[in-house]
Scaffold this active site. Structure first.
Site, PDB file in Angstrom:
ATOM      1  N   LYS A   1       0.833  -1.211   0.000  1.00 32.88           N
ATOM      2  CA  LYS A   1       0.000   0.000   0.000  1.00 32.88           C
ATOM      3  C   LYS A   1       0.867   1.260   0.000  1.00 32.88           C
ATOM      4  O   LYS A   1       0.568   2.239  -0.690  1.00 32.88           O
ATOM      5  CB  LYS A   1      -0.892   0.014   1.247  1.00 32.88           C
ATOM      6  CG  LYS A   1      -2.147  -0.817   1.159  1.00 32.88           C
ATOM      7  CD  LYS A   1      -2.877  -0.716   2.500  1.00 32.88           C
ATOM      8  CE  LYS A   1      -4.344  -1.057   2.376  1.00 32.88           C
ATOM      9  NZ  LYS A   1      -5.018  -0.918   3.686  1.00 32.88           N
ATOM     10  N   THR A   2       1.918   1.251   0.795  1.00 28.93           N
ATOM     11  CA  THR A   2       2.787   2.426   0.889  1.00 28.93           C
ATOM     12  C   THR A   2       3.414   2.734  -0.464  1.00 28.93           C
ATOM     13  O   THR A   2       3.453   3.900  -0.891  1.00 28.93           O
ATOM     14  CB  THR A   2       3.872   2.218   1.954  1.00 28.93           C
ATOM     15  OG1 THR A   2       3.247   1.981   3.219  1.00 28.93           O
ATOM     16  CG2 THR A   2       4.787   3.430   2.064  1.00 28.93           C
TER      17      THR A   2
ATOM     18  N   TYR B   1       7.585  -5.718  -1.432  1.00 25.75           N
ATOM     19  CA  TYR B   1       8.495  -4.600  -1.687  1.00 25.75           C
ATOM     20  C   TYR B   1       8.873  -4.522  -3.162  1.00 25.75           C
ATOM     21  O   TYR B   1       8.726  -3.472  -3.802  1.00 25.75           O
ATOM     22  CB  TYR B   1       9.747  -4.754  -0.820  1.00 25.75           C
ATOM     23  CG  TYR B   1      10.707  -3.600  -0.906  1.00 25.75           C
ATOM     24  CD1 TYR B   1      10.390  -2.363  -0.350  1.00 25.75           C
ATOM     25  CD2 TYR B   1      11.944  -3.735  -1.524  1.00 25.75           C
ATOM     26  CE1 TYR B   1      11.271  -1.292  -0.417  1.00 25.75           C
ATOM     27  CE2 TYR B   1      12.837  -2.669  -1.593  1.00 25.75           C
ATOM     28  CZ  TYR B   1      12.496  -1.461  -1.043  1.00 25.75           C
ATOM     29  OH  TYR B   1      13.380  -0.405  -1.110  1.00 25.75           O
TER      30      TYR B   1
END
Length: 318
Positions: free
Chosen positions: A90-91, A144
């Site tokens: 999400k980030t 990631y």
């Protein structure tokens, strides 16, 4: 003087960037949710009139008026980004959407801190920007790796669709003062273990390689990319092309720290790349950038920093 937003500004790279921008006289807004960032990294800037810190999570929209945006928000070490993998994705993805939306609204230039992890476990060595990578989309590191790959996609789609001024920087292994002592990265691991005279943990047989860029060199490359002509969008690799095996790194840390630590070996983690080395020809030709600080000099500075941090944690202020 520019108004500059740095997301992830209290983190390892972000705090060094904020420092450079403040010293250059810019008006800097540091945004961080302090998941991996630390107020200690920026406390020396808080009394500066051209620096402001704000607690904010980039997965939520941000409404500010700025000229430039450095989007560094995202945990970058496996221990931290695997702790909450959904939030990590999400980030990277929602954070990119929000920062690109902000850039579109205020007509700001925006730089994405991408990563060498977009290359995965590469079949091409060293890795040029033209290489598409070899990434496992469903592994433990995928939150990631794929999050950053998707962020790059969004940046280039906003550039093509909305003519946003973008810069995409692929960051290779970086080290230096203000690294988190428990971030699980190899340089901090080795240095902390060596200072404590604990066994140094090597995963696999230690023959896998990495290239290590000192933080000052990295930040210089980041600023040069941001200030480059609009037609230079990237992606551009920024890192040190000198390659070291894990055994070579361990022996250098032992020598510089004067440690009595022994080496122990553990199994290699899943999807851990065997080689990682940037091709920096593009950074040399377009940004006139190349790293200057060699490994021993950078490690000496980093070891000195960690000695202070560990001494302070053993003797906290009363």
């Amino acid at each position: 003087m520019k108004k500059i937003l740095v997301t992830g500004g209290a983190g390892f790279l972000g705090s060094h960037l904020c420092e450079r921008l403040v010293e250059a006289g810019h008006d800097v807004l540091c945004v961080d949710n302090y998941f991996t960032g630390s107020k200690l990294n920026i406390e020396h800037l808080l009394n500066r009139p051209n620096f402001e810190a704000m607690r904010h999570d980039v997965t939520f929209p941000l409404y500010v008026e700025v000229d430039q945006i450095y989007n560094l928000a995202c945990p970058a070490s496996p221990i931290h980004y695997q702790w909450d993998p959904v939030q990590t994705t999400k980030t990277s993805v929602q954070g990119a959407i929000n920062m690109l939306g902000l850039a579109k609204r205020v007509k700001a230039r925006v730089l994405q801190a991408s990563t060498s992890e977009v290359y995965g476990d590469p079949e091409v060595h060293p890795q040029p920007e033209s290489y598409w990578g070899r990434v496992n989309p469903i592994g433990f590191r995928s939150c990631y790796d794929e999050g950053k790959r998707c962020a790059e996609t969004l940046f280039f789609d906003y550039w093509r669709q909305h003519q946003i001024e973008i810069k995409v920087m692929r960051i290779f292994n970086t080290y230096g003062p203000k690294m988190h002592p428990n971030d699980g990265r190899v340089v901090s691991n080795f240095i902390v273990q060596a200072i404590k005279n604990e066994p140094i943990t090597i995963y696999g047989n230690g023959s896998q390689t990495r290239s290590f860029c000192y933080v000052d060199d990295l930040i210089e490359g980041m600023i040069r990319l941001m200030e480059s002509p609009a037609e230079i969008t990237g992606p551009i690799n920024i890192g040190n092309p000198t390659e070291f095996t894990m055994l070579e790194l361990a022996s250098t840390v032992l020598k510089l720290s004067g440690s009595k630590s022994e080496l122990i070996f553990k199994p290699l983690p899943e999807d851990d790349p065997k080689q990682r080395k940037p091709d920096i020809d593009l950074a040399k030709s377009t940004l006139n950038w190349a790293p200057n600080i060699q490994l021993e000099e950078g490690l000496s500075k980093t070891i000195a920093h960690f000695r202070k941090v560990l001494a302070a944690s053993n003797h906290p202020a009363q």
